[in-house]
Design an enzyme around this catalytic site. Sequence first.
Site, short mmCIF file in Angstrom:
data_model
loop_
_atom_site.label_atom_id
_atom_site.label_comp_id
_atom_site.label_asym_id
_atom_site.label_seq_id
_atom_site.Cartn_x
_atom_site.Cartn_y
_atom_site.Cartn_z
N CYS A 26 0.86 -1.18 0.00
CA CYS A 26 0.00 0.00 0.00
C CYS A 26 0.90 1.24 0.00
CB CYS A 26 -0.91 -0.01 1.23
SG CYS A 26 -2.04 1.39 1.29
N LEU A 27 1.14 1.75 -1.19
CA LEU A 27 2.03 2.90 -1.35
C LEU A 27 1.51 3.71 -2.53
CD1 LEU A 27 4.67 4.22 -0.33
CD2 LEU A 27 5.90 2.79 -1.98
#
Length: 114
Positions: A26-27
């Site tokens: 999750c970036l």
Amino acid sequence: MTVGVGVKFMTRIWHPNISSQTGTICLDILKEQWAASLTLRTVLLSIQALLTLPEPSDPQDAVVAKQYMDSQALFKRTARFWSQHYANAGGDGDEEFWSRVYKLQDMGVSQQRC
């Protein structure tokens, strides 16, 4: 619409911003903030920063994020165990964790799910 790149961890990792099941990260720069002008160096530095400073308020794995926020000591212990188990990291083994894994296996849970 810009689509991000497919970067994920192949080795299982215990981190709030990385799926403990799929390795998905999750970036934002891997998704909605992706730009073709980003370099591999930028992507890797961003992942390194995320590993150093998790963002539990924007988790990929809610269970890990909850543990991170509720008990730092247990989070670190679990992360160390996962590193030793899945990445063959050095260090002393945690017999208590293995005991728990064996109990789960006795209850019918496969080791891959532990």
